[in-house]
Design a protein around this motif. Sequence first.
Motif, short mmCIF file in Angstrom:
data_model
loop_
_atom_site.label_atom_id
_atom_site.label_comp_id
_atom_site.label_asym_id
_atom_site.label_seq_id
_atom_site.Cartn_x
_atom_site.Cartn_y
_atom_site.Cartn_z
N PRO A 53 6.22 -84.54 18.85
CA PRO A 53 5.60 -84.74 20.42
C PRO A 53 5.93 -86.22 20.70
N ASN A 54 5.94 -86.99 20.01
CA ASN A 54 6.41 -88.42 20.16
C ASN A 54 7.83 -88.68 20.75
N TYR A 55 8.48 -87.61 20.76
CA TYR A 55 9.98 -87.95 21.38
C TYR A 55 10.27 -86.80 22.43
N LYS A 56 11.32 -87.55 23.14
CA LYS A 56 11.75 -86.57 24.22
C LYS A 56 12.29 -85.26 23.85
N TYR A 57 13.07 -85.43 23.05
CA TYR A 57 14.06 -84.68 22.43
C TYR A 57 13.83 -84.36 20.85
N THR A 58 13.72 -83.01 20.34
CA THR A 58 13.69 -82.77 19.02
C THR A 58 15.01 -81.88 18.48
N ILE A 59 15.97 -82.17 17.64
CA ILE A 59 16.93 -81.49 17.24
C ILE A 59 16.48 -81.04 15.87
N ILE A 60 16.66 -79.66 15.68
CA ILE A 60 16.60 -79.20 14.24
C ILE A 60 17.67 -78.64 13.66
N ALA A 61 18.10 -79.28 12.72
CA ALA A 61 19.41 -78.98 12.25
C ALA A 61 19.33 -78.01 10.92
N GLY A 62 19.87 -77.06 10.64
CA GLY A 62 19.78 -76.15 9.65
C GLY A 62 20.39 -74.92 9.52
N TYR A 63 20.36 -74.15 8.30
CA TYR A 63 20.76 -72.85 8.24
C TYR A 63 20.38 -71.92 8.88
N PRO A 64 21.19 -71.17 9.81
CA PRO A 64 20.51 -70.16 10.79
C PRO A 64 19.26 -69.14 10.29
N PRO A 65 19.51 -68.54 9.27
CA PRO A 65 18.34 -67.67 8.78
C PRO A 65 17.05 -68.64 8.45
N PHE A 66 17.25 -69.84 7.87
CA PHE A 66 16.07 -70.55 7.46
C PHE A 66 15.44 -71.04 8.84
N ILE A 67 16.21 -71.50 9.90
CA ILE A 67 15.69 -72.03 11.06
C ILE A 67 15.10 -71.00 11.70
N SER A 68 15.53 -69.61 11.73
CA SER A 68 14.67 -68.64 12.19
C SER A 68 13.59 -68.65 11.48
N ASP A 69 13.29 -68.61 10.32
CA ASP A 69 12.10 -68.60 9.47
C ASP A 69 10.95 -69.67 10.16
N ILE A 70 11.62 -70.96 10.24
CA ILE A 70 10.82 -72.20 10.73
C ILE A 70 10.43 -72.01 12.11
N LEU A 71 11.36 -71.23 13.07
CA LEU A 71 10.69 -70.91 14.32
C LEU A 71 9.78 -70.03 14.33
N HIS A 72 9.75 -69.02 13.60
CA HIS A 72 8.70 -68.02 13.46
C HIS A 72 7.47 -68.42 12.77
N ALA A 73 7.34 -69.31 12.06
CA ALA A 73 6.37 -70.26 11.46
C ALA A 73 5.46 -70.80 12.42
N CYS A 74 6.54 -71.64 13.26
CA CYS A 74 5.86 -72.49 14.29
C CYS A 74 4.90 -71.62 15.36
N ASN A 75 5.73 -70.35 15.51
CA ASN A 75 5.16 -69.42 16.47
C ASN A 75 3.79 -69.09 15.98
N GLU A 76 3.69 -68.67 14.60
CA GLU A 76 2.61 -67.89 14.02
C GLU A 76 1.43 -68.96 13.79
N THR A 77 1.95 -70.24 13.60
CA THR A 77 0.82 -71.40 13.21
C THR A 77 0.44 -72.19 14.63
N LYS A 78 1.03 -71.63 15.91
CA LYS A 78 0.52 -72.32 17.03
C LYS A 78 1.20 -73.49 17.01
N ILE A 79 2.44 -74.04 16.50
CA ILE A 79 2.91 -75.28 16.88
C ILE A 79 3.73 -75.43 17.92
#
Length: 179
Positions: free
Chosen positions: A110-136
């Motif tokens: 939240p302290n930055y204008k942009y955030t770039i998340i770099a990673g392996y697509p299936p793992f990034i999918s897990d991260i995005l879903h975890a953000c969604n589930e934990t209300k990040i």
Amino acid sequence: SANLLLPQGYSPSVAYASSGSTGKPTFWYRTPLQELHATEVHESIIKDIYGITKNDTVLVVICFSMGVWVAGNSEAAAFYSLADKGYKITTITPGIEKNDILHILRKLSPNYKYTIIAGYPPFISDILHACNETKIPLGKNIRLLTAGDSFTEHWRNSALEIMGSNKPSHIINVYGCAD
């Protein structure tokens, strides 16, 4: 043999290993020239595709497995070099530590204008879903930079939906570029 990898005693500055997606990991070397080319490619991605300028603050979260693998290390090196070129980029390398990544996205992003998340697509999918589930909240200025595998348009559309974006250019795949 090692002598074939280092002709005439040549000692390059960096050694990496591939992930082995073709069957077994391959070692290869990179010199400052290859690292410079990677920086130029990454500058084009952030400037020409993501629309990020030198005045924008950017958090880059490297979510690749680190160690000897090329993806995480080469991505980090490129973003370090862009910061040296005057971009307001902060790079952090949690690797595949999911709890660390979620903590970073909750507290630092939240302290930055942009955030770039770099990673392996299936793992990034897990991260995005975890953000969604934990209300990040991801915000509208999340960008994804993936490598190590391809993804489908269905995957991209699902990721964009979670990100709250409708722009396919917010997700870039550089699979095979490190080679």
